[in-house]
Design a protein around this motif. Structure first.
Motif, mmCIF file in Angstrom:
data_model
loop_
_atom_site.group_PDB
_atom_site.id
_atom_site.type_symbol
_atom_site.label_atom_id
_atom_site.label_comp_id
_atom_site.label_asym_id
_atom_site.label_seq_id
_atom_site.Cartn_x
_atom_site.Cartn_y
_atom_site.Cartn_z
ATOM 1 N N GLY A 51 -6.872 7.317 3.332
ATOM 2 C CA GLY A 51 -7.155 8.654 2.847
ATOM 3 C C GLY A 51 -6.961 8.857 1.364
ATOM 4 O O GLY A 51 -7.266 9.932 0.836
ATOM 5 N N THR A 52 -6.468 7.847 0.640
ATOM 6 C CA THR A 52 -6.254 7.958 -0.798
ATOM 7 C C THR A 52 -7.587 8.119 -1.531
ATOM 8 O O THR A 52 -8.560 7.419 -1.229
ATOM 9 N N GLN A 53 -7.616 9.042 -2.486
ATOM 10 C CA GLN A 53 -8.805 9.238 -3.316
ATOM 11 C C GLN A 53 -8.774 8.263 -4.494
ATOM 12 O O GLN A 53 -7.820 8.246 -5.272
ATOM 13 N N ILE A 89 -8.886 0.957 -8.670
ATOM 14 C CA ILE A 89 -8.127 0.803 -7.436
ATOM 15 C C ILE A 89 -6.624 0.726 -7.688
ATOM 16 O O ILE A 89 -6.178 0.504 -8.810
ATOM 17 N N ARG A 90 -5.863 0.913 -6.614
ATOM 18 C CA ARG A 90 -4.409 0.840 -6.720
ATOM 19 C C ARG A 90 -3.964 -0.554 -7.170
ATOM 20 O O ARG A 90 -4.677 -1.530 -7.021
ATOM 21 N N GLY A 91 -2.768 -0.600 -7.719
ATOM 22 C CA GLY A 91 -2.286 -1.824 -8.347
ATOM 23 C C GLY A 91 -2.422 -1.751 -9.849
ATOM 24 O O GLY A 91 -1.680 -2.392 -10.590
ATOM 25 N N GLY A 92 -3.400 -0.957 -10.331
ATOM 26 C CA GLY A 92 -3.582 -0.736 -11.757
ATOM 27 C C GLY A 92 -2.674 0.370 -12.265
ATOM 28 O O GLY A 92 -1.820 0.897 -11.549
ATOM 29 N N ALA A 119 1.864 0.991 -5.419
ATOM 30 C CA ALA A 119 1.149 1.117 -4.145
ATOM 31 C C ALA A 119 0.180 -0.033 -3.913
ATOM 32 O O ALA A 119 -0.386 -0.150 -2.813
ATOM 33 N N GLY A 120 -0.014 -0.902 -4.912
ATOM 34 C CA GLY A 120 -0.903 -2.049 -4.754
ATOM 35 C C GLY A 120 -0.214 -3.372 -5.011
ATOM 36 O O GLY A 120 -0.865 -4.342 -5.395
ATOM 37 N N THR A 121 1.095 -3.416 -4.800
ATOM 38 C CA THR A 121 1.848 -4.644 -5.048
ATOM 39 C C THR A 121 2.593 -5.072 -3.797
ATOM 40 O O THR A 121 2.783 -4.300 -2.851
ATOM 41 N N GLY A 122 3.045 -6.331 -3.796
ATOM 42 C CA GLY A 122 3.923 -6.835 -2.756
ATOM 43 C C GLY A 122 3.419 -6.579 -1.350
ATOM 44 O O GLY A 122 2.301 -6.956 -0.973
ATOM 45 N N LEU A 123 4.247 -5.920 -0.560
ATOM 46 C CA LEU A 123 3.913 -5.647 0.837
ATOM 47 C C LEU A 123 2.719 -4.726 0.978
ATOM 48 O O LEU A 123 2.112 -4.641 2.054
ATOM 49 N N GLN A 124 2.359 -4.012 -0.093
ATOM 50 C CA GLN A 124 1.262 -3.042 -0.040
ATOM 51 C C GLN A 124 -0.020 -3.555 -0.711
ATOM 52 O O GLN A 124 -0.917 -2.776 -0.993
ATOM 53 N N LYS A 125 -0.112 -4.842 -0.943
ATOM 54 C CA LYS A 125 -1.265 -5.402 -1.649
ATOM 55 C C LYS A 125 -2.581 -5.135 -0.915
ATOM 56 O O LYS A 125 -3.629 -5.003 -1.560
ATOM 57 N N GLN A 126 -2.552 -5.015 0.398
ATOM 58 C CA GLN A 126 -3.796 -4.776 1.132
ATOM 59 C C GLN A 126 -4.458 -3.473 0.702
ATOM 60 O O GLN A 126 -5.692 -3.330 0.813
ATOM 61 N N ASN A 127 -3.674 -2.511 0.181
ATOM 62 C CA ASN A 127 -4.272 -1.275 -0.328
ATOM 63 C C ASN A 127 -5.325 -1.551 -1.391
ATOM 64 O O ASN A 127 -6.342 -0.848 -1.486
ATOM 65 N N PHE A 178 -7.325 -4.145 -1.685
ATOM 66 C CA PHE A 178 -8.557 -4.628 -1.064
ATOM 67 C C PHE A 178 -9.256 -3.498 -0.297
ATOM 68 O O PHE A 178 -10.483 -3.386 -0.336
ATOM 69 N N ASP A 179 -8.462 -2.664 0.368
ATOM 70 C CA ASP A 179 -9.048 -1.530 1.082
ATOM 71 C C ASP A 179 -9.753 -0.573 0.121
ATOM 72 O O ASP A 179 -10.845 -0.059 0.423
ATOM 73 N N ASP A 180 -9.131 -0.313 -1.032
ATOM 74 C CA ASP A 180 -9.741 0.580 -2.021
ATOM 75 C C ASP A 180 -11.078 0.025 -2.506
ATOM 76 O O ASP A 180 -12.067 0.753 -2.652
ATOM 77 N N PHE A 181 -11.111 -1.271 -2.759
ATOM 78 C CA PHE A 181 -12.325 -1.905 -3.285
ATOM 79 C C PHE A 181 -13.428 -1.903 -2.234
ATOM 80 O O PHE A 181 -14.600 -1.627 -2.541
ATOM 81 N N ILE A 182 -13.060 -2.187 -1.010
ATOM 82 C CA ILE A 182 -14.045 -2.153 0.075
ATOM 83 C C ILE A 182 -14.588 -0.742 0.253
ATOM 84 O O ILE A 182 -15.793 -0.537 0.475
ATOM 85 N N ALA A 183 -13.705 0.268 0.142
ATOM 86 C CA ALA A 183 -14.153 1.664 0.248
ATOM 87 C C ALA A 183 -15.141 2.007 -0.864
ATOM 88 O O ALA A 183 -16.126 2.736 -0.636
#
Length: 719
Positions: free
Chosen positions: A451-453, A507-510, A520-528, A530-535
Motif C-alpha cells: 500500500g505504500t505510495q 523506490i524504498r531503500g533510497g 524500509a528497503g534494507t536488511g530484513l525489509q529488502k523485498q520492499n 523489489f515490490d516497489d519496482f515491480i509495482a
C-alpha cells in the motif's frame, strides 16, 4: 564437499538458443555449507582476477566475442552511435570554485574523453586551460576524479583515477606555470583532500599498499588520515589520526570555513552514521579530540560562525535538521537547533555571506531557500521547474554562490546567485541540438504491494501515444540512502528520440523521503525495494505507456542487483533487462574490496538471521533452469574494484545455463574501465549505442523517421 576450483572442471553446454550459441562454460564441484544449508557455487572459479587467471581471461574473451558479434550485427547500432556523438558534442561546464580571487571550473568542448580544468581571473575574462587530463594517457582512461585549489589559488591538488579504479594518485599542479610538482601520493581511496589554511599542505586518507595480486580484489582495511606537506616525499607524511584497534573504520577530513578547525568524520560503512573528531588548528598543542561519539546519526558540516559549528544531522530528525555545536560545550544537552525538521528532506546547508542556503528534496525534486543565521526564513530561490539543483558552496567572505540546475529535458545550466540581491544569473549555459518543448516530464505515484505510495518520473516526446506499444525503460536504484532525482542525459534523450519512454521509480531503500524511507528497503525489509519496482512496472503497463513485450529494466551497481532480483521474481513481466556492474552474489559480496561496507544496507551473510533473506533474493542463486527469461545484456568492467566483475561473470554463466527461451543472454566486459566514474566519453557512447541497439532488436521496434544521424541522413536507412 568443497573442492579447489583450479582442479579440472566439468564441461557442460548450455541449452540450445534459437538466437545465439553460447561458449562452453566450465563448472566446478564447489559446495559450501552455510548455517546448515548446502549452497552450490559451480562458477566460483570465475572469481579469479582476469589479469591473473588465464582461464578467466579466456572466458571473458569468448563472451565478448559473442556479444560483439551480436551487437555489431544490429544494422541500426551505428546510426544510434552517430546520433549519440552528434548530441554529445556540446560544450559542458562544471561548478566554479573561487580561490585566490580566481574561478576554477571543469569544461568539456563536447567529445573530449575527460573534462579539462580551466581558470579565469574574473567573471568576464576569458577562461584559460590549466590542466588537460586527455594528455595523460593515449586511450583517455586517466581521469581527474576530483580537484582542490589551495586557499590562495597557487596550487591545484588533483586526485587521478587510472582505468576506472577506486584507487587514486594525488599530484600537485603549480597554477603559475601549469606544471606538476614532483609530489606523487599513492594508495589513496575513499578520500578527498582538505588544504591547511596556510596552503602549505593538505590532509588525505589512504590504505596500506596492497600486495601485487590483491590490488583490485582484496578487502580494504586500516584506513588512516595523513598530512602531506607540499614539496616533501610521501614517506615523510605525518599520520594525523588512525585507530589500529578498529581496522574497519575510515576517515574524511575537512577544514571549517573560518579555518580554525580540522574536522575528521569517522565512518565504518555506507550507512550515514558518523563519529566526529575535532582538532583546533589555531592551537599548536591541540590533538584530535572526540566531538561526537557513537555511530548513531548523520552529521554533515555546514559552516562555522563565531564559536559554533553548524551541522546538518539526522539526530532526532530522520528527515534532517540543522543544529549548532560549540566545541567548548560539546555535551548533547548544549546542542542548539537552528532549523527544525520539516516534511521535506534536508539534503544540504551552506553558510554564504552570513546567510544559510538550505537545500531540500520534496518528492525527489529540489527546493532551495535562504535563511538567516538564526534559522529565520528569508525567501525561496526560484528554480526553472521540476528538476535537480546542486552546488551553493561558499564561505563567510563570499557574496556569491553557484549552482547547477538540470532536468530530464533541460541540460545542466550553471547559475550565479548573488546573496545580497537574492537574484540568479546565468554563468554558463550549454547549447544542445534539441528542443526541450518537444518533451514532457510527469510525476506519478504508484501503489506498492503493502500500500505504500511510490513516486515515479516518466519522460517522453509529447507526440507519444499512450497505446501500450511504446518501448520503455524503467530505471531504479533503491539503496544506500541515495535519491534518484531528475537530471539531464544525452543517452536518455536519444532513447526518447528513438520513440522510447524513460521512467524512474523512486523506490524504498533510497533517500527520497529520509532515513525511514531508506531503512524500509534494507536488511530484513529488502523485498520492499523489489515490490516497489515491480509495482512501477505494472503501473506503466496499466497506464498504457507500454506492455510486457516492450518493457525493459535497467540499473547499475545496487541497481544491477535490483534488476537481477526482479527479473528472477517476475520474468514474464519484462522483455529485456540490463543489469550494469551489479551485486549478484549476495552470499560472498563481503569478501571483496569495499563489499564489507555494504552489510549496513544488506545485512551480513555471516548473520544466521540475514542469511536466508539474502539467499532468497540473491540473483546468482535464484536462477531456475528451464525458465523463459527476458533478453539480458549484462555490463561490467575488468577494473571495477567497487563491485568486482566476478559478480557479473558468475551471474552471466548461470543465466546462460538456465535460459530455456530463445532470448539472448549476453555479457559485455569493458577493458580499462571501472565502476563508472572516469569512463572516457568514447567508451560511454559505445556502451549506450550497444544498449539502445540491443533494445531496438529485442523489443522489436523501428526507429522513427525524424530520428537523424549526425550527418542528417535518414535513420531508417539500411533497415
Amino acid at each position: 564437499m568443497r573442492l579447489d576450483c583450479n582442479e579440472p572442471p566439468l564441461k557442460i553446454r548450455n541449452p540450445a538458443s534459437h538466437i545465439v550459441k553460447y561458449p562452453a562454460t566450465l563448472k566446478c564441484d564447489q559446495t559450501d555449507f552455510l548455517h546448515g544449508t548446502r549452497v552450490a557455487d559451480p562458477y566460483r572459479w570465475l572469481e579469479g582476477d582476469v589479469r591473473e587467471h588465464a582461464d578467466v581471461a579466456k572466458w571473458v574473451q569468448e563472451q565478448n566475442e559473442l556479444s560483439d558479434s551480436y551487437l555489431q550485427g544490429i544494422a541500426e547500432r551505428e546510426t544510434i552511435a552517430n546520433r549519440l556523438r552528434a548530441l554529445w558534442n556540446y560544450p559542458r561546464y562544471g561548478l566554479p570554485v573561487k580561490k585566490g580571487g580566481r574561478y576554477f571550473f571543469e569544461y568539456n568542448t563536447g567529445l573530449l574523453n575527460q573534462n579539462q580544468i580551466h581558470v579565469q581571473d574574473d567573471l568576464h575574462s576569458d577562461p584559460v586551460l590549466l590542466l588537460d587530463p586527455n594528455t595523460l594517457s593515449e586511450d583517455g582512461t586517466i581521469a581527474v576524479a576530483s580537484w582542490y585549489p589551495s586557499p590562495d589559488g597557487r596550487y591545484l591538488a588533483v586526485l587521478l583515477q587510472d582505468g576506472g579504479t577506486d584507487w587514486r594518485m594525488a599530484r600537485i599542479l603549480d597554477t603559475r606555470c601549469g606544471e606538476f610538482l614532483d609530489d606523487t601520493l599513492h594508495w589513496l581511496k575513499f578520500t578527498g583532500l582538505a588544504w591547511h589554511p596556510a596552503g602549505r599542505g593538505f590532509y588525505y586518507s589512504r590504505y596500506p599498499a596492497p600486495g601485487s595480486s590483491e590490488t583490485f580484489q582484496s578487502l580494504n582495511t586500516n584506513h588512516a588520515l595523513y598530512f602531506h606537506a607540499v614539496g616533501e616525499p610521501q614517506e615523510q607524511d605525518r599520520c594525523i589520526y588512525s585507530r589500529p584497534d578498529h581496522p574497519d573504520w575510515g576517515y574524511a577530513a575537512e577544514v571549517s570555513d573560518d579555518e580554525r578547525y580540522l574536522l575528521i568524520t569517522v565512518w565504518k560503512g555506507t550507512d550515514s552514521r558518523f563519529q566526529l573528531v575535532l582538532q583546533d588548528l589555531k592551537d599548536p598543542s591541540s590533538q584530535p579530540t572526540m566531538l561526537v561519539e557513537g555511530f548513531e546519526h548523520d552529521f554533515s558540516l555546514a559552516g562555522s560562525r563565531g564559536s559554533e559549528l553548524f551541522f546538518r544531522t539526522t539526530f532526532k530528525a530522520p528527515r534532517g535538521r540543522l543544529i549548532a555545536i560549540d566545541p567548548n560545550r560539546p555535551d548533547r544537552s548544549e546542542w542548539r537547533e537552528v532549523i527544525a525538521e520539516t516534511s521535506n528532506v534536508l539534503t544540504a546547508v551552506s553558510c554564504v555571506a552570513d546567510k544559510l542556503v538550505v537545500q531540500y528534496m520534496q518528492d525527489a525534486r529540489s527546493l532551495v531557500s535562504i535563511h538567516e543565521l538564526n534559522g529565520g526564513f528569508v525567501s525561496n530561490i526560484e528554480l526553472p521547474g521540476i528538476g535537480s539543483a546542486v552546488g551553493f558552496a561558499g564561505d563567510a567572505e563570499a557574496t556569491e554562490t553557484f549552482y547547477s540546475y538540470s532536468s530530464f529535458a533541460t541540460p545542466a545550466t550553471v547559475f550565479r546567485f548573488d546573496v545580497g540581491s537574492r537574484r540568479s544569473s546565468v554563468f554558463k549555459r550549454p547549447s544542445v541540438d534539441f528542443d526541450s518543448d518537444d518533451y514532457v516530464v510527469q510525476q506519478r505515484f504508484v501503489t506498492s504491494a503493502d500500500g505504500t505510495q511510490v513516486p515515479m518520473f516518466v519522460a517522453h516526446r509529447k507526440d507519444t501515444e499512450l497505446d501500450g506499444a511504446n518501448p520503455t525503460v524503467l530505471y531504479g536504484y533503491g539503496g544506500f540512502n541515495i535519491a534518484v532525482t531528475p537530471e539531464f542525459s544525452i543517452a536518455r534523450l536519444v532513447w526518447m528520440e528513438m520513440g522510447g519512454v524513460w521512467a524512474v521509480a523512486n523506490i524504498r531503500g533510497g533517500g527520497e523521503y529520509g532515513e525511514d524511507w531508506h531503512k524500509a528497503g534494507t536488511g530484513l525489509q529488502k523485498q520492499n525495494v523489489f515490490d516497489d519496482f515491480i509495482a512501477a512496472a505494472e503501473a506503466l503497463i496499466d497506464l498504457k505507456y507500454t506492455s510486457p513485450d516492450k518493457l525493459a529494466v535497467f540499473g547499475g551497481s545496487n541497481g544491477g542487483l535490483l534488476v537481477g532480483a526482479v527479473t528472477n521474481q517476475r520474468p514474464e513481466l519484462f522483455a529485456a533487462a540490463m543489469p550494469a556492474v551489479g551485486v549478484m552474489d549476495m552470499l560472498r559480496f563481503h569478501h571483496f574490496t569495499a563489499g564489507r561496507f555494504w552489510v549496513d544496507d544488506y545485512g551480513s551473510p555471516d548473520d544466521p538471521e540475514m542469511f536466508p533473506v539474502l539467499l532468497r533474493y540473491s540473483p546468482y542463486h535464484n536462477l531456475r533452469p528451464g525458465t523463459d527469461y527476458p533478453a539480458v545484456l549484462i555490463t561490467t568492467a575488468d577494473t571495477d574494484d567497487r563491485v568486482v566483475p566476478a559478480h557479473s561473470f558468475k551471474y552471466a554463466a548461470a543465466l546462460q545455463a538456465a535460459q530455456a527461451g530463445d532470448k539472448p543472454i549476453l555479457i559485455r566486459v569493458e577493458t580499462r574501465a571501472g565502476h563508472g566514474a572516469g569512463t572516457p566519453t568514447d567508451k560511454v557512447i559505445a556502451e549506450y549505442a550497444d544498449r539502445w541497439g540491443f533494445l531496438l532488436r529485442v523489443l522489436d521496434f523501428r526507429l522513427p523517421e525524424q530520428f537523424v544521424t549526425a550527418d542528417g541522413d535518414s535513420a531508417t536507412a539500411g533497415l
